[in-house]
Scaffold this motif. Sequence first.
Motif, PDB file in Angstrom:
ATOM      1  N   ASP A 205      -5.100  -7.155  -1.277  1.00  0.00           N
ATOM      2  CA  ASP A 205      -5.993  -7.380  -2.415  1.00  0.00           C
ATOM      3  C   ASP A 205      -5.801  -6.253  -3.433  1.00  0.00           C
ATOM      4  O   ASP A 205      -6.263  -5.127  -3.234  1.00  0.00           O
ATOM      5  CB  ASP A 205      -7.437  -7.429  -1.908  1.00  0.00           C
ATOM      6  N   GLU A 206      -5.153  -6.579  -4.536  1.00  0.00           N
ATOM      7  CA  GLU A 206      -4.795  -5.543  -5.524  1.00  0.00           C
ATOM      8  C   GLU A 206      -6.012  -4.962  -6.220  1.00  0.00           C
ATOM      9  O   GLU A 206      -5.919  -3.886  -6.820  1.00  0.00           O
ATOM     10  CB  GLU A 206      -3.823  -6.125  -6.556  1.00  0.00           C
ATOM     11  N   SER A 207      -7.150  -5.638  -6.134  1.00  0.00           N
ATOM     12  CA  SER A 207      -8.346  -5.110  -6.792  1.00  0.00           C
ATOM     13  C   SER A 207      -8.996  -3.995  -5.967  1.00  0.00           C
ATOM     14  O   SER A 207      -9.896  -3.312  -6.436  1.00  0.00           O
ATOM     15  CB  SER A 207      -9.354  -6.234  -7.031  1.00  0.00           C
ATOM     16  N   ILE A 208      -8.534  -3.823  -4.718  1.00  0.00           N
ATOM     17  CA  ILE A 208      -9.111  -2.795  -3.840  1.00  0.00           C
ATOM     18  C   ILE A 208      -8.258  -1.534  -3.917  1.00  0.00           C
ATOM     19  O   ILE A 208      -7.061  -1.572  -3.638  1.00  0.00           O
ATOM     20  CB  ILE A 208      -9.192  -3.311  -2.384  1.00  0.00           C
ATOM     21  N   GLU A 209      -8.882  -0.430  -4.323  1.00  0.00           N
ATOM     22  CA  GLU A 209      -8.142   0.829  -4.480  1.00  0.00           C
ATOM     23  C   GLU A 209      -8.059   1.624  -3.187  1.00  0.00           C
ATOM     24  O   GLU A 209      -7.047   2.251  -2.900  1.00  0.00           O
ATOM     25  CB  GLU A 209      -8.820   1.704  -5.558  1.00  0.00           C
TER      26      GLU A 209
ATOM     27  N   ARG B 124       0.822  -1.220   0.000  1.00  0.00           N
ATOM     28  CA  ARG B 124       0.000   0.000   0.000  1.00  0.00           C
ATOM     29  C   ARG B 124       0.853   1.265   0.000  1.00  0.00           C
ATOM     30  O   ARG B 124       0.537   2.250  -0.667  1.00  0.00           O
ATOM     31  CB  ARG B 124      -0.928   0.017   1.221  1.00  0.00           C
TER      32      ARG B 124
ATOM     33  N   LYS C  24       2.576   1.625  -3.382  1.00  0.00           N
ATOM     34  CA  LYS C  24       1.577   2.010  -4.373  1.00  0.00           C
ATOM     35  C   LYS C  24       1.223   3.492  -4.242  1.00  0.00           C
ATOM     36  O   LYS C  24       0.894   4.157  -5.227  1.00  0.00           O
ATOM     37  CB  LYS C  24       0.318   1.161  -4.172  1.00  0.00           C
TER      38      LYS C  24
END
Lengths: 228, 228
Positions: free
Chosen positions: B156-160, B36, B39
Amino acid sequence: MTTHESVTKPALPDVSGLVVGVLGGTGDQGRGLAFRLAKAGQQVVIGSRTAERAEAAAAELGLGVRGTDNAGCARDSDIVIVAVPWDGHADTLSALREELAGKIVVDCVNPLGFDKQGAYALKPEEGSAAQQAAALLPDSRVTAAFHHLSAVLLQDESIERIDTDVLVLGEDREATDLVQALADRIPGMRGIFAGRLRNAHQVESLVANLISVNRRYKAHAGIRITDV
Amino acid sequence: MTTHESVTKPALPDVSGLVVGVLGGTGDQGRGLAFRLAKAGQQVVIGSRTAERAEAAAAELGLGVRGTDNAGCARDSDIVIVAVPWDGHADTLSALREELAGKIVVDCVNPLGFDKQGAYALKPEEGSAAQQAAALLPDSRVTAAFHHLSAVLLQDESIERIDTDVLVLGEDREATDLVQALADRIPGMRGIFAGRLRNAHQVESLVANLISVNRRYKAHAGIRITDV
């Protein structure tokens, strides 16, 4: 009822017909809870060491709230919220063991100490105020809830909603469901099951952190649980 | 940055140029935090007992994350997050006293026990994991934060966005401000000052309650502070 209700949240029982007692109902927290519950349509009895003080506080609140001594309050109620100061907690409950037998007891007491640096957690011998209540009241169904509510917000009549979650702890599913349902009666509040009584200490003492938040941000902080 | 920012919230420093280390960065919590933060544009170094494992985990994460052994991670970082298992906490920190001197240390360890009834709080002799860190690292600026994040959601990479508050504790205002600013870098998160280290135990052990919430509601629960 609110936008926070999740589809996965189990259905809760109807508690609208139950009488709620508030021991220590003349203190800020107790009076605030009594006000909110009565305003939500609940029958409320507040208790105090002397009936006269409770009657005076009840008359001030209106909304059909009655006042009597702690023993009468316990006897007349289905669900009894314990909102007495921590230093009177053990003595008050010991004296009411008989009146509280069979009742759902909701402990909302936060054992805290204070010094120049602010508030800090006290650790009751039993582990928490709620566990002390359970030890002293073996014939009652003891739960813990309503720890993180601002007495200022509770008592402010200009405030219609109090947007916060109420963490409800206990061993007895039927009892915690009833207490969750009771919390749900107050606009903005939501009762969330948050574990057994052995995990009550951190919930009680988190109030020390909320006091630090309030100092730093000049707020009346509460908590919400996300993803529920 | 978010709708949760309040006008009363004090301005926080710019931490975008600081290097963040994550000790125990190959575990679920550490890897999730590293992901996180990287990112969000932060320079991140993950540490592990062996450099090889850290390098492998870093390569998997990408985003410019580097991996090295714990000592190198501590040395190369401005802010060092401690995300090791509780049973390795004291030994890991004792061995890094020199490398961590002068650094901001962010303890996110939750001392918990588990049995058939779920999770329960362990009470470190020093009061909390964070106080243990402070005792073992007298030359570091020890804070506590990032306790209540779901490792599942973090990874979870799909969660922004992860909509949750990060309670930040510590004695040193400059250090807690930096850690709050670091939390604010992650979309949806907000760093909130929540008191001194002596009040860290209940923040750490509240994770036991969140685990109960997760079981009951099939959720990945976090917390928000209201009225801030």
